[in-house]
Design an enzyme around this catalytic site. Structure first.
Site, PDB file in Angstrom:
ATOM      1  N   LYS A  13       1.041  -1.152  -0.181  1.00 56.48           N
ATOM      2  CA  LYS A  13       0.035   0.200  -0.005  1.00 56.48           C
ATOM      3  C   LYS A  13       0.749   1.364  -0.084  1.00 56.48           C
ATOM      4  O   LYS A  13       0.777   2.208  -0.926  1.00 56.48           O
ATOM      5  CB  LYS A  13      -0.807   0.163   1.143  1.00 56.48           C
ATOM      6  CG  LYS A  13      -1.690  -1.116   1.361  1.00 56.48           C
ATOM      7  CD  LYS A  13      -2.668  -1.054   2.760  1.00 56.48           C
ATOM      8  CE  LYS A  13      -1.877  -1.192   3.916  1.00 56.48           C
ATOM      9  NZ  LYS A  13      -1.373  -2.414   4.366  1.00 56.48           N
ATOM     10  N   ARG A  86      -9.661   0.765   8.708  1.00 55.38           N
ATOM     11  CA  ARG A  86      -9.490  -0.489   8.902  1.00 55.38           C
ATOM     12  C   ARG A  86     -10.404  -1.312   9.782  1.00 55.38           C
ATOM     13  O   ARG A  86     -10.207  -2.362  10.127  1.00 55.38           O
ATOM     14  CB  ARG A  86      -8.137  -0.511   9.852  1.00 55.38           C
ATOM     15  CG  ARG A  86      -6.922  -0.807   9.193  1.00 55.38           C
ATOM     16  CD  ARG A  86      -5.723  -0.499  10.323  1.00 55.38           C
ATOM     17  NE  ARG A  86      -4.638  -1.256   9.864  1.00 55.38           N
ATOM     18  CZ  ARG A  86      -3.484  -0.759   9.429  1.00 55.38           C
ATOM     19  NH1 ARG A  86      -3.520   0.456   8.978  1.00 55.38           N
ATOM     20  NH2 ARG A  86      -2.294  -1.469   9.299  1.00 55.38           N
ATOM     21  N   ARG A 125      12.548  -5.770   5.805  1.00 60.04           N
ATOM     22  CA  ARG A 125      12.470  -4.140   5.090  1.00 60.04           C
ATOM     23  C   ARG A 125      13.206  -3.403   6.148  1.00 60.04           C
ATOM     24  O   ARG A 125      13.212  -3.635   7.516  1.00 60.04           O
ATOM     25  CB  ARG A 125      11.413  -3.586   4.665  1.00 60.04           C
ATOM     26  CG  ARG A 125      10.382  -3.369   5.749  1.00 60.04           C
ATOM     27  CD  ARG A 125       9.312  -2.770   5.218  1.00 60.04           C
ATOM     28  NE  ARG A 125       8.305  -2.927   6.591  1.00 60.04           N
ATOM     29  CZ  ARG A 125       7.013  -2.380   6.336  1.00 60.04           C
ATOM     30  NH1 ARG A 125       6.362  -2.164   5.307  1.00 60.04           N
ATOM     31  NH2 ARG A 125       6.077  -2.592   7.485  1.00 60.04           N
ATOM     32  N   ARG A 159      11.241  -0.985  11.676  1.00 62.99           N
ATOM     33  CA  ARG A 159      10.033  -0.534  12.308  1.00 62.99           C
ATOM     34  C   ARG A 159      10.041  -1.576  13.562  1.00 62.99           C
ATOM     35  O   ARG A 159      10.247  -2.716  13.398  1.00 62.99           O
ATOM     36  CB  ARG A 159       8.932  -0.890  11.520  1.00 62.99           C
ATOM     37  CG  ARG A 159       8.588   0.716  10.833  1.00 62.99           C
ATOM     38  CD  ARG A 159       7.264   0.401   9.863  1.00 62.99           C
ATOM     39  NE  ARG A 159       6.289  -0.124  10.462  1.00 62.99           N
ATOM     40  CZ  ARG A 159       4.873  -0.192   9.621  1.00 62.99           C
ATOM     41  NH1 ARG A 159       5.064   0.283   8.292  1.00 62.99           N
ATOM     42  NH2 ARG A 159       3.983  -0.963   9.878  1.00 62.99           N
ATOM     43  N   ARG A 170      -0.326  -8.478  13.511  1.00 63.48           N
ATOM     44  CA  ARG A 170      -0.854  -7.651  12.476  1.00 63.48           C
ATOM     45  C   ARG A 170      -1.797  -8.287  11.269  1.00 63.48           C
ATOM     46  O   ARG A 170      -2.930  -7.792  11.116  1.00 63.48           O
ATOM     47  CB  ARG A 170       0.111  -6.680  11.905  1.00 63.48           C
ATOM     48  CG  ARG A 170       0.821  -5.816  12.710  1.00 63.48           C
ATOM     49  CD  ARG A 170       2.142  -5.245  12.435  1.00 63.48           C
ATOM     50  NE  ARG A 170       2.253  -4.603  11.021  1.00 63.48           N
ATOM     51  CZ  ARG A 170       3.242  -4.431  10.233  1.00 63.48           C
ATOM     52  NH1 ARG A 170       4.373  -4.843  10.897  1.00 63.48           N
ATOM     53  NH2 ARG A 170       3.306  -3.655   9.292  1.00 63.48           N
TER      54      ARG A 170
HETATM   55  P1  AP5 Z   1       4.730  -1.761   1.878  1.00 67.75           P
HETATM   56  O1  AP5 Z   1       4.727  -0.699   0.741  1.00 67.75           O
HETATM   57  O2  AP5 Z   1       5.434  -0.908   3.058  1.00 67.75           O
HETATM   58  O3  AP5 Z   1       3.600  -2.515   2.236  1.00 67.75           O
HETATM   59  P2  AP5 Z   1       2.432  -1.629   3.240  1.00 67.75           P
HETATM   60  O4  AP5 Z   1       1.005  -2.332   2.630  1.00 67.75           O
HETATM   61  O5  AP5 Z   1       2.184  -0.167   3.055  1.00 67.75           O
HETATM   62  O6  AP5 Z   1       2.810  -2.189   4.775  1.00 67.75           O
HETATM   63  P3  AP5 Z   1       2.860  -1.533   6.131  1.00 67.75           P
HETATM   64  O7  AP5 Z   1       3.405  -2.736   6.745  1.00 67.75           O
HETATM   65  O8  AP5 Z   1       3.248  -0.401   6.182  1.00 67.75           O
HETATM   66  O9  AP5 Z   1       1.280  -1.968   6.334  1.00 67.75           O
HETATM   67  P4  AP5 Z   1       0.641  -1.779   7.755  1.00 67.75           P
HETATM   68  O10 AP5 Z   1      -0.826  -1.622   6.920  1.00 67.75           O
HETATM   69  O11 AP5 Z   1       0.970  -3.155   8.523  1.00 67.75           O
HETATM   70  O12 AP5 Z   1       1.183  -0.546   8.415  1.00 67.75           O
HETATM   71  P5  AP5 Z   1       0.627   0.803   8.901  1.00 67.75           P
HETATM   72  O13 AP5 Z   1       1.903   1.629   8.874  1.00 67.75           O
HETATM   73  O14 AP5 Z   1      -0.685   1.226   8.253  1.00 67.75           O
HETATM   74  O15 AP5 Z   1       5.580  -2.877   1.580  1.00 67.75           O
HETATM   75  C1  AP5 Z   1       6.186  -3.730   2.339  1.00 67.75           C
HETATM   76  C2  AP5 Z   1       7.371  -4.384   1.763  1.00 67.75           C
HETATM   77  O16 AP5 Z   1       7.426  -4.933   0.812  1.00 67.75           O
HETATM   78  C3  AP5 Z   1       8.536  -3.195   1.342  1.00 67.75           C
HETATM   79  O17 AP5 Z   1       9.759  -3.683   1.768  1.00 67.75           O
HETATM   80  C4  AP5 Z   1       8.478  -2.978  -0.155  1.00 67.75           C
HETATM   81  O18 AP5 Z   1       9.637  -2.821  -0.669  1.00 67.75           O
HETATM   82  C5  AP5 Z   1       8.245  -4.537  -0.544  1.00 67.75           C
HETATM   83  N1  AP5 Z   1       7.193  -4.610  -1.751  1.00 67.75           N
HETATM   84  C6  AP5 Z   1       6.102  -3.594  -1.904  1.00 67.75           C
HETATM   85  N2  AP5 Z   1       5.523  -4.125  -3.108  1.00 67.75           N
HETATM   86  C7  AP5 Z   1       6.108  -5.313  -3.517  1.00 67.75           C
HETATM   87  C8  AP5 Z   1       5.810  -6.073  -4.772  1.00 67.75           C
HETATM   88  N3  AP5 Z   1       4.859  -5.926  -5.714  1.00 67.75           N
HETATM   89  N4  AP5 Z   1       6.921  -7.135  -4.969  1.00 67.75           N
HETATM   90  C9  AP5 Z   1       7.789  -7.284  -3.879  1.00 67.75           C
HETATM   91  N5  AP5 Z   1       8.163  -6.391  -2.644  1.00 67.75           N
HETATM   92  C10 AP5 Z   1       7.022  -5.633  -2.652  1.00 67.75           C
HETATM   93  O19 AP5 Z   1       0.093   0.383  10.115  1.00 67.75           O
HETATM   94  C11 AP5 Z   1       1.118   0.151  11.572  1.00 67.75           C
HETATM   95  C12 AP5 Z   1       0.324   0.052  12.723  1.00 67.75           C
HETATM   96  O20 AP5 Z   1      -0.195   1.397  12.922  1.00 67.75           O
HETATM   97  C13 AP5 Z   1      -0.936  -0.863  12.964  1.00 67.75           C
HETATM   98  O21 AP5 Z   1      -0.553  -2.319  13.014  1.00 67.75           O
HETATM   99  C14 AP5 Z   1      -1.768  -0.394  13.824  1.00 67.75           C
HETATM  100  O22 AP5 Z   1      -1.357  -0.422  15.216  1.00 67.75           O
HETATM  101  C15 AP5 Z   1      -1.550   1.286  13.525  1.00 67.75           C
HETATM  102  N6  AP5 Z   1      -2.570   1.701  12.752  1.00 67.75           N
HETATM  103  C16 AP5 Z   1      -2.335   2.306  11.484  1.00 67.75           C
HETATM  104  N7  AP5 Z   1      -3.524   2.632  10.687  1.00 67.75           N
HETATM  105  C17 AP5 Z   1      -4.411   2.259  11.688  1.00 67.75           C
HETATM  106  C18 AP5 Z   1      -5.837   2.438  11.604  1.00 67.75           C
HETATM  107  N8  AP5 Z   1      -6.580   2.873  10.583  1.00 67.75           N
HETATM  108  N9  AP5 Z   1      -6.709   1.957  12.417  1.00 67.75           N
HETATM  109  C19 AP5 Z   1      -6.129   1.425  13.682  1.00 67.75           C
HETATM  110  N10 AP5 Z   1      -4.822   1.330  13.899  1.00 67.75           N
HETATM  111  C20 AP5 Z   1      -3.933   1.711  12.854  1.00 67.75           C
END
Ligand code: AP5
Length: 213
Positions: A13, A86, A125, A159, A170
């Site tokens: 994402k 979410r 990562r 992270r 997660r």
């Molecule tokens: P990346 O692009 O970082 O993936 P992502 O889907 O953004 O993953 P995140 O881990 O950031 O998502 P998340 O939803 O767990 O975290 P968030 O910060 O929202 O890609 C991941 C890796 O894969 C990278 O190394 C990239 O280079 C690689 N990659 C990407 N595409 C690829 C491809 N096609 N092929 C190969 N490799 C690829 O949330 C973190 C925490 O915050 C949550 O756990 C929660 O505690 C809190 N939080 C955030 N938002 C909310 C909410 N709305 N409600 C409640 N709690 C929340």
């Protein structure tokens, strides 16, 4: 245009939202980034969110909906919601926030992925402490292991919630609370699906085809 990118942790994402921001002038609204910023600055929200995030669980609906509300007006050229909503309550809050501003959702793009591959993607990562450039232990190491390719800095970070056990929590949170909101959008005909296991450029091309259709 207002777009939701939906998919489990590591689905890509953030990677795709950053590309859309650069290519289209839209604004990436990542609740994960906003919360990490709050934690780093030790704001009242950050103090509440820190332990919840470290455990891989979801922060309260009220906190994240308020964060999005604060930033929404800065995205009047189009928003990419990354990691929000979410839960069903967050989806309803987003509808209200958009309606109040005379805006509407155009697409909910689901990144379909194989969960087993995600653990490897996430636990490998890391990023540059200075410019944020992303790297991966297996797929994208810096040319010189101690130096960022982009800015030349020497410090990298991971992270705290990217440990395997936390990643599994997660993923379980996504299955239990986030995947069930898809029907809420499906019944409005908003959901489009892309293959999140394809190469990054190919995923971008699939998203572009949806946005340009
Ligand atoms: P990346 O692009 O970082 O993936 P992502 O889907 O953004 O993953 P995140 O881990 O950031 O998502 P998340 O939803 O767990 O975290 P968030 O910060 O929202 O890609 C991941 C890796 O894969 C990278 O190394 C990239 O280079 C690689 N990659 C990407 N595409 C690829 C491809 N096609 N092929 C190969 N490799 C690829 O949330 C973190 C925490 O915050 C949550 O756990 C929660 O505690 C809190 N939080 C955030 N938002 C909310 C909410 N709305 N409600 C409640 N709690 C929340």
């Amino acid at each position: 245009m207002n777009i939701i990118l939906l998919g489990p942790p590591g689905a890509g994402k953030g990677t795709q939202a950053a590309r859309m921001e650069t290519a289209r002038g839209m604004v990436q609204l990542s609740t994960g980034d906003m919360l990490r910023e709050s934690v780093a600055q030790a704001t009242p929200v950050g103090l509440k969110a820190k332990a919840v995030m470290a455990a891989g669980e979801l922060v309260s609906d009220a906190i994240v909906s308020a964060l999005i509300g604060e930033r929404l007006d800065a995205s009047d050229r189009g928003a990419i919601f990354d990691g929000f909503p979410r839960t069903r309550a967050q989806a309803e809050a987003l509808d209200l926030l958009l309606t109040e501003r005379g805006r509407a959702l155009d697409h909910v793009i689901e990144l379909e992925v194989d969960e087993d591959a995600l653990v490897e993607r996430i636990t490998g990562r890391f990023s540059c402490c200075s410019c944020g450039a992303p790297y991966h232990d297996k797929y994208k190491l810096p040319r010189d292991p101690d130096t960022c390719d982009i800015c030349g800095a020497h410090d990298f970070k991971r992270r705290p919630d990217d440990k395997e056990e936390t990643v599994r929590t997660r993923l379980a949170e996504y299955r239990a609370k986030t995947a069930p909101i898809l029907p809420y959008y499906e019944q409005r005909g908003l959901v489009r699906r892309v293959d999140g296991m394809a190469a990054v450029d190919e995923v971008t091309a699939q998203i572009d085809a949806i946005l340009d259709s």
